[in-house]
Design an enzyme around this catalytic site. Structure first.
Site, PDB file in Angstrom:
ATOM      1  N   LYS A  41      50.593  33.348  32.285  1.00 48.25           N
ATOM      2  CA  LYS A  41      50.686  34.526  31.430  1.00 48.25           C
ATOM      3  C   LYS A  41      52.147  34.843  31.239  1.00 48.25           C
ATOM      4  O   LYS A  41      52.979  34.526  32.099  1.00 48.25           O
ATOM      5  CB  LYS A  41      49.999  35.725  32.090  1.00 48.25           C
TER       6      LYS A  41
HETATM    7  N1  GLU Z   1      45.134  36.260  26.002  1.00 49.57           N
HETATM    8  C1  GLU Z   1      43.825  35.675  25.972  1.00 49.57           C
HETATM    9  C2  GLU Z   1      43.155  35.766  27.320  1.00 49.57           C
HETATM   10  O1  GLU Z   1      43.485  36.599  28.112  1.00 49.57           O
HETATM   11  C3  GLU Z   1      43.841  34.277  25.393  1.00 49.57           C
HETATM   12  C4  GLU Z   1      44.640  33.279  26.161  1.00 49.57           C
HETATM   13  C5  GLU Z   1      44.749  31.923  25.467  1.00 49.57           C
HETATM   14  O2  GLU Z   1      44.110  31.719  24.441  1.00 49.57           O
HETATM   15  O3  GLU Z   1      45.495  31.097  25.979  1.00 49.57           O
HETATM   16  O4  GLU Z   1      42.226  35.056  27.616  1.00 49.57           O
END
Ligand code: GLU
Length: 417
Positions: A106
């Site tokens: 993240k």
């Molecule tokens: N931000 C989204 C999540 O928390 C998508 C992450 C992604 O597609 O890599 O799952």
């Protein structure tokens, strides 16, 4: 007042619970509890008026054992390294749970994007992309949108990475506009997945979607379309909210019309014609069948879980329910469809986008949606079967599957050196 469990505390408590049920050893537990790699960067930004301000950004790669790291980038004023760590860990379990070949990551920038111009946000994104550039790439770590970022943010990120490389690398991020290598169906994928998992839970309970009322907290990328899809499928959506407040109508709302109004400049759903005002706190406690928290973490906690009346809580957001609240909801017989299952539709279609980018070959929207449904239904079945077999909550079962698969990858690969 006792401090509420933070996202990072919650993630650690959930991991410990899964480790206990799986009977993993201490060394493996420590390994899984610790992020593999963390990067903190400073982002000097020239504001539109000429003065320079320095922002803080992060990228945490929690685990790389099953493939490149994967996870969104968040722009939010309260984002800090611990929040990013928790979100990265949840991505690891999520990707393992739905069986896509990624670890978890993240990123975040501590910024309130509403207070910055589009040009300023472009400069922030380009500098952040350059700073974390050395650790990202289609084989290393693939960012995507999260709270406060969108497909345009991803286009700027992809462009910056590509220009620095000297050639176009569409597969470095997902959630891009379709015109620059995005996938059909990615925009609505998380919301569609929320609907599929809500319907799977209803099916198990023998309830038809046409019989249920729904409240959705968060009317952004996830909550807005989740409200619309649930409404279109026959549910009665009685309340929605955003940061500024909420709108309630016991007879049901028209989320598509509200989304159109937002698109053409309406600032908040609060005060929408034909609705009564409702606060975010009140929405959580509404007497509805399904509650979809689709905003931020920690909104259902030990201070309000007792007052939550919904029988189903379908987590569109990451980490909206603290472990203390989970225990309270469970003792009341409420069914929590956990984040790493309920909101996994987004990263599932991110995976499809990456596969399409690597092959430079494009799928139709129907192909994307059919494959998404197949992934989500399979994951739901696996989670609910294990929950029944072990007598644990859907959360613990989902965590056990995700954590178990990552532990298995570690065991099989072995420790180096
Ligand atoms: N931000 C989204 C999540 O928390 C998508 C992450 C992604 O597609 O890599 O799952």
């Amino acid at each position: 007042m006792v401090a509420r469990q933070s996202a990072w505390e919650s993630a650690q408590i959930q991991l410990a619970e899964a480790v206990k049920h799986l009977g993993l050893d201490d060394g493996t537990h420590q390994l899984l509890a610790t992020p593999r790699r963390e990067m903190t960067v400073s982002i000097p930004l020239r504001r539109d008026d000429g003065h320079v301000e320095v922002l803080r950004g992060y990228r945490v790669q929690h685990n790389l054992s099953r493939g490149p790291a994967k996870g969104g980038i968040r722009y939010h004023p309260s984002t800090d390294i611990d929040e990013v760590r928790a979100l990265a860990m949840w991505m690891t379990w999520k990707c393992a749970l739905i069986g896509i070949p990624y670890g978890g990551a993240k990123g975040g920038v501590t910024i309130d994007p509403r207070l910055y111009s589009r040009n300023e946000l472009e400069r922030v994104t380009r500098r952040y992309a350059s700073e974390i550039g050395p650790i990202v790439g289609p084989e290393k770590d693939i960012p995507a949108p999260d709270v406060g970022t969108d497909d345009q943010t991803m286009a700027w990120f992809m462009d910056t990475y590509s220009v620095n490389k000297g050639y176009t690398v569409t597969g470095v991020v997902t959630g891009k506009p379709v015109s620059v290598g995005g996938s059909q169906g990615r925009g609505g994928a998380t919301s569609r997945g929320v609907m599929y998992s809500a319907f799977a839970a209803l099916r198990e309970a023998g309830i038809s979607p046409r019989e249920v009322s729904v409240a959705v907290q968060g009317f952004g990328k996830v909550g807005g379309l989740a409200a619309q899809y649930l409404h279109d499928a026959g549910c009665k959506v009685v309340a929605v909210s955003d940061v500024k407040g909420g709108a309630y109508n016991a007879m049901g709302l028209n989320p598509a019309a509200m989304l159109r109004a937002i698109k053409s400049g309406m600032e908040s759903v609060a005060g929408y014609p034909g609705t009564d005002p409702i606060s975010n706190e009140e929405l959580i406690e509404l007497d509805v069948d399904i509650l979809v928290p689709a905003a931020l973490e920690g909104v259902i906690h030990d201070g309000n879980a007792d007052a939550v009346k919904a029988r189903f809580i379908v987590e569109g957001a990451n980490g909206p329910t603290t472990p203390d609240a989970d225990a309270i909801l469970e003792s009341r017989g409420a069914i929590v469809v956990p984040d790493i299952l309920a909101n996994s539709g987004g990263v599932a279609v991110s995976y499809f986008e990456w596969v399409q980018d690597l092959q430079a070959y494009w799928w139709t929207e129907d192909e994307v949606n059919d494959r998404l449904r197949a992934i989500m239904d399979k994951a739901y079945d696996e989670v609910s079967t294990l929950a029944r077999e072990q007598g644990v909550s859907l959360r613990t079962a989902a965590q056990m599957i995700g954590v178990g698969r990552v532990a298995e990858a570690h065991r099989t690969r072995g420790l180096y050196p």
